[in-house]
Write an enzyme that holds these catalytic residues in place. Structure first.
Site, PDB file in Angstrom:
ATOM      1  N   SER A 100      -1.755   1.581   1.302  1.00 47.69           N
ATOM      2  CA  SER A 100      -0.447   2.194   0.398  1.00 47.69           C
ATOM      3  C   SER A 100       0.857   2.460   1.226  1.00 47.69           C
ATOM      4  CB  SER A 100      -0.797   3.648  -0.121  1.00 47.69           C
ATOM      5  OG  SER A 100       0.175   4.202  -1.015  1.00 47.69           O
ATOM      6  N   THR A 101       1.171   3.714   1.598  1.00 48.81           N
ATOM      7  CA  THR A 101       2.193   3.730   2.358  1.00 48.81           C
ATOM      8  C   THR A 101       2.306   3.226   3.731  1.00 48.81           C
ATOM      9  OG1 THR A 101       2.750   5.805   1.160  1.00 48.81           O
ATOM     10  CG2 THR A 101       4.129   5.564   3.301  1.00 48.81           C
ATOM     11  N   HIS A 108      -0.315  -0.430  -3.160  1.00 46.23           N
ATOM     12  CA  HIS A 108       0.524   0.143  -4.166  1.00 46.23           C
ATOM     13  C   HIS A 108       1.999   0.009  -3.854  1.00 46.23           C
ATOM     14  CE1 HIS A 108      -2.665   4.030  -3.614  1.00 46.23           C
ATOM     15  NE2 HIS A 108      -3.100   2.911  -4.292  1.00 46.23           N
ATOM     16  N   MET A 130      -1.104   7.702   1.804  1.00 44.01           N
ATOM     17  CA  MET A 130      -1.099   9.037   1.413  1.00 44.01           C
ATOM     18  C   MET A 130      -2.246   9.128   0.546  1.00 44.01           C
ATOM     19  SD  MET A 130       1.866  11.494   0.185  1.00 44.01           S
ATOM     20  CE  MET A 130       1.452  13.251  -0.114  1.00 44.01           C
ATOM     21  N   ASP A 136      -6.993   7.608  -2.238  1.00 51.92           N
ATOM     22  CA  ASP A 136      -7.405   6.673  -3.037  1.00 51.92           C
ATOM     23  C   ASP A 136      -8.097   5.351  -2.327  1.00 51.92           C
ATOM     24  OD1 ASP A 136      -7.413   4.686  -5.289  1.00 51.92           O
ATOM     25  OD2 ASP A 136      -5.566   3.816  -4.780  1.00 51.92           O
TER      26      ASP A 136
END
Length: 350
Positions: A170-171, A196, A289, A292
């Site tokens: 993600s991030t 993401h 973050m 998930d």
């Protein structure tokens, strides 16, 4: 450096007064965020940043004069600040991420202001605690086909035809995933990847990876077969899952509900692998973050997968891999730059 017991100080940089107003008014609705100032272009922002001392900056990629990309290259070596890009559907966002920005959000279209502010607010919270390197991993000299140390082909061993590798991030993950993939050979076992990302960007991201890496990389389509030498990226706003039909594995890409708050979701992919994959498998969870992918990775490990988690020091946001580590889903931790070598060592033992 921001601490969790005070408001997040945000600076908004955009050449559009409408955009600056929208972002400022939207972010200040969150009681934990304070917009401490704005900049109407890169030079204006550069002159104010030392005085304003923001914890996070939102930055338009395309501005007159100095672009957001050139601004990042000048700013971050002096002040390693978490920067969130606010971009239209534009390939240059990936150049800005490569220059050190930690995340991005797509500029809103008509009627999407509320969703845009909600997404940006969430990303500001994530970015406030981000680990920003003075020299981003992406600025390390890239591996090319002729570069010393480029991985040798794994070869025609039939055992490697029966391996599936899942990766979730993600991030900070756009550049972290590139760091892993560019160190892998063209004949890597089939890979399935969830990153993401806003709608519209996954195809461009897949094309970027395809240009920079040795294996084929493309945005997944429903029914695509998982095979050696191919990495399939989940399309934005679709859940990607692995489906088994005899000894053949494909992906399904369907809209469906969000899983663990995301679509695509790393958990949705990893849970499907734990349930469907009967051959050998590897799970990799990287910077991001939240949580998930952590539970899905645990189920993969219980089903016999070899699991790798990105370490704290190299993660932009040590959330997803931290939760996975804490619940026992991770067999081995490694830095972003070393995950590929850990993976190849494991594959060479098969």
């Amino acid at each position: 450096m921001w601490s969790a017991n005070k408001k997040i100080r945000v600076m908004v940089v955009d050449d559009s007064i409408m955009a600056r107003t929208l972002i400022t008014q939207g972010l200040t609705k969150d009681p934990q965020i304070e917009v401490v100032g704005t900049g109407f272009n890169a030079r204006d922002a550069m002159s104010k940043v030392a005085q304003l001392q923001p914890d996070v900056m939102t930055l338009d990629v395309e501005m007159p004069g100095m672009s957001g990309i050139d601004f990042l290259k000048e700013l971050l070596p002096k002040r390693p600040l978490p920067v969130i890009l606010v971009s239209s559907l534009n390939l240059r966002v990936f150049d800005a991420l490569s220059a050190g920005a930690v995340d991005f959000v797509r500029k809103p279209e008509a009627g999407q202001n509320d969703a845009f502010i909600a997404a940006l607010t969430q990303k500001v919270h994530a970015a406030a605690g981000a680990n920003v390197r003075r020299t981003p991993a992406s600025l390390i000299k890239p591996v090319s086909a002729a570069a010393p140390g480029t991985p040798s082909p794994l070869g025609g061993r039939p055992s490697l035809d029966q391996v599936i590798i899942g990766l979730g991030a993600s991030t900070g993950g756009t550049e972290a995933t590139l760091e892993v993939l560019k160190r892998l050979p063209a004949d890597i076992p089939g890979m399935v990847i969830v990153q993401h990302m806003p709608t519209g960007f996954t195809q461009m991201y897949a094309e970027r990876l395809n240009r920079l890496c040795q294996m084929e990389v493309r945005e997944a389509k429903n029914g695509d077969e998982i095979r050696r030498g191919l990495a399939l990226l989940a399309p934005a706003d679709f859940q990607m899952r692995v489906v088994r039909s005899g000894g053949r594995y494909t992906v399904s890409c369907a809209s469906g509900e969000k899983v663990s708050g995301h679509r695509p979701s790393v958990d949705a992919l990893f849970f499907s692998m734990a349930e469907q994959v009967k051959c050998r498998m590897v799970g990799i969870i990287m910077t991001g973050m939240g949580r998930d992918g952590a539970e899905g990775l645990l189920q993969m490990r219980k089903a016999g997968a070899y699991t790798i988690g990105q370490d704290k020091e190299s993660s932009v946001v040590y959330g997803m891999p931290m939760v996975a580590q804490n619940i026992g889903a991770v067999k081995i931790q490694a830095s972003c730059e070393n995950i590929a070598s850990v993976l190849l060592r494991q594959l060479n033992q098969l």
